[in-house]
Design a protein around this motif. Structure first.
Motif, PDB file in Angstrom:
ATOM      1  N   LEU A 287      -8.217   1.133  -4.758  1.00 45.50           N
ATOM      2  CA  LEU A 287      -7.722   1.936  -3.635  1.00 45.50           C
ATOM      3  C   LEU A 287      -6.589   1.188  -2.947  1.00 45.50           C
ATOM      4  N   THR A 288      -5.571   1.950  -2.542  1.00 46.18           N
ATOM      5  CA  THR A 288      -4.430   1.378  -1.833  1.00 46.18           C
ATOM      6  C   THR A 288      -4.562   1.704  -0.349  1.00 46.18           C
ATOM      7  N   LEU A 289      -4.548   0.664   0.480  1.00 46.88           N
ATOM      8  CA  LEU A 289      -4.661   0.862   1.934  1.00 46.88           C
ATOM      9  C   LEU A 289      -3.274   0.947   2.562  1.00 46.88           C
ATOM     10  N   LEU A 290      -3.018   2.062   3.251  1.00 50.12           N
ATOM     11  CA  LEU A 290      -1.777   2.210   4.009  1.00 50.12           C
ATOM     12  C   LEU A 290      -2.118   2.305   5.486  1.00 50.12           C
ATOM     13  N   ASP A 291      -1.303   1.646   6.301  1.00 49.49           N
ATOM     14  CA  ASP A 291      -1.469   1.706   7.748  1.00 49.49           C
ATOM     15  C   ASP A 291      -0.452   2.717   8.293  1.00 49.49           C
ATOM     16  N   PRO A 292      -0.929   3.819   8.896  1.00 47.61           N
ATOM     17  CA  PRO A 292       0.006   4.857   9.346  1.00 47.61           C
ATOM     18  C   PRO A 292       0.999   4.365  10.397  1.00 47.61           C
ATOM     19  N   GLU A 293       0.715   3.232  11.012  1.00 41.99           N
ATOM     20  CA  GLU A 293       1.625   2.699  12.038  1.00 41.99           C
ATOM     21  C   GLU A 293       2.811   1.955  11.444  1.00 41.99           C
ATOM     22  N   GLU A 294       2.690   1.595  10.172  1.00 42.43           N
ATOM     23  CA  GLU A 294       3.705   0.693   9.608  1.00 42.43           C
ATOM     24  C   GLU A 294       4.941   1.409   9.080  1.00 42.43           C
ATOM     25  N   GLN A 295       4.839   2.726   8.791  1.00 45.88           N
ATOM     26  CA  GLN A 295       5.997   3.431   8.236  1.00 45.88           C
ATOM     27  C   GLN A 295       5.906   4.919   8.575  1.00 45.88           C
ATOM     28  N   SER A 296       7.013   5.628   8.333  1.00 42.82           N
ATOM     29  CA  SER A 296       7.060   7.072   8.590  1.00 42.82           C
ATOM     30  C   SER A 296       6.183   7.781   7.552  1.00 42.82           C
TER      31      SER A 296
ATOM     32  N   VAL B   9      -0.322  -6.404   0.123  1.00 40.60           N
ATOM     33  CA  VAL B   9       0.536  -6.636  -1.032  1.00 40.60           C
ATOM     34  C   VAL B   9       1.546  -5.490  -1.209  1.00 40.60           C
ATOM     35  N   VAL B  10       1.149  -4.286  -0.838  1.00 35.30           N
ATOM     36  CA  VAL B  10       2.038  -3.128  -0.951  1.00 35.30           C
ATOM     37  C   VAL B  10       3.066  -3.101   0.190  1.00 35.30           C
ATOM     38  N   GLU B  11       2.600  -3.516   1.382  1.00 32.54           N
ATOM     39  CA  GLU B  11       3.520  -3.538   2.532  1.00 32.54           C
ATOM     40  C   GLU B  11       4.694  -4.481   2.269  1.00 32.54           C
ATOM     41  N   ASN B  12       4.419  -5.594   1.579  1.00 36.16           N
ATOM     42  CA  ASN B  12       5.455  -6.619   1.404  1.00 36.16           C
ATOM     43  C   ASN B  12       6.033  -6.641  -0.004  1.00 36.16           C
TER      44      ASN B  12
END
Ligand SMILES: CC(C)=CCC/C(C)=C/CC/C(C)=C/CC/C(C)=C/COP(=O)(O)OP(=O)(O)O
Ligand SMILES: O=P(O)(O)OC[C@@H](O)CO
Ligand SMILES: [Mg+2]
Length: 245
Positions: free
Chosen positions: A18-27, A224-227
């Motif tokens: 599973l890939t975790l995305l933080d809704p605050e980090e991008q549009s 790892v995905v954010e960076n």
């Protein structure tokens, strides 16, 4: 399909990523393009959440993902603000080793009526924070499980199973220097029948393979995905690691 069944059915064949995305980090648009890359790399679902989430941002991102991405979108709430009607399911989690009842049953009670009205699937999950624990350990008032004490994690895991939880999440904290120790994962897996999710500090295919080999059913990566400049190749490295065991 119901997300819990999707996990169960998929696990008969392969372990999941599973890939975790933080809704605050991008549009929302950027989240969609990141998620599409992650799916192309072989991820099995998107988790949406952050330790500080604002509801309108979360709604916009969850809606965009649901409309544009073919894998399940699962909420990973950091608080009662981590709830959105546009997701497929929510990890209805209790931070079992918190010393503050708010994170064990308080946030759950405050969020439950809204979640029930929305009608999204709830997946009961025990959430255990292991050293070093990161932001989540600090925010969640966790009595961190020492890395050298796997039996403490085992005791909580058996309790989670007895309480009817379907999933147990072993969390080292977002951005942790090292993932949850393999010995802890394998002892938990050997002693319980519950599905085990592991996250925090997993950055390479090799680390993902070690965590999977120790017995994790579902492996989560976020930072790892954010960076990362090439999300597709990074996720495919991690997914190949997971599937190599
Ligand atoms: C079921 C409901 C409505 C709420 C449960 C609320 C609970 C128990 C939360 C546990 C404690 C907590 C703060 C969890 C946060 C989990 C999460 C979304 C982590 C991702 O954190 P990041 O925002 O990536 O952390 P960094 O800021 O360190 O990157
Ligand atoms: O950001 P990372 O270190 O991948 O951790 C993912 C997740 O376990 C955080 O809650
Ligand atoms: Mg983060």
């Amino acid at each position: 399909m119901n997300v819990e069944n999707y996990f169960r059915e998929s696990l008969k064949d392969h372990k999941l990523h599973l890939t975790l995305l933080d809704p605050e980090e991008q549009s929302p648009d950027k989240a969609v393009s990141m998620a599409k890359e992650a799916v192309a790399g072989g991820t099995d679902g998107i988790m949406l959440g952050g330790s500080t989430t604002e509801s309108s941002e979360l709604d916009a991102t969850a809606k965009a993902l649901k409309e544009n991405v073919d894998v399940p979108v699962i909420l990973f709430p950091g608080n009662i603000t981590g709830v959105s009607r546009y997701a497929d399911a929510i990890f209805f989690m209790s931070l079992l080793n918190s010393s503050n009842p708010y994170w064990i049953t308080g946030a759950q009670a405050l969020g439950a009526p809204t979640i029930k009205k929305m009608g999204i699937e709830t997946i009961p999950m025990g959430y255990l924070v292991v050293e070093p624990g990161g932001t989540v350990g600090w925010v969640g008032d966790a009595k961190l499980i020492p890395r050298a004490k796997p039996d403490l994690a085992v005791a909580y895991s058996i309790a989670a199973e007895f309480m009817g939880m379907k999933l147990l999440y072993l969390e080292a904290g977002s951005g942790a220097g090292e993932p949850v120790p393999g010995e802890m994962i394998s002892k938990v897996k050997k002693t319980t029948d519950i599905m085990v999710i592991v996250g925090g500090g997993i950055r390479s295919g090799e680390e993902a393979a070690q965590v999977a080999k120790a017995g994790a059913d579902i492996i989560v990566t976020g930072t790892v995905v954010e960076n990362c400049s090439n999300i597709r190749s990074k996720i495919s490295e991690i997914v190949e690691g997971i599937k190599s065991v």
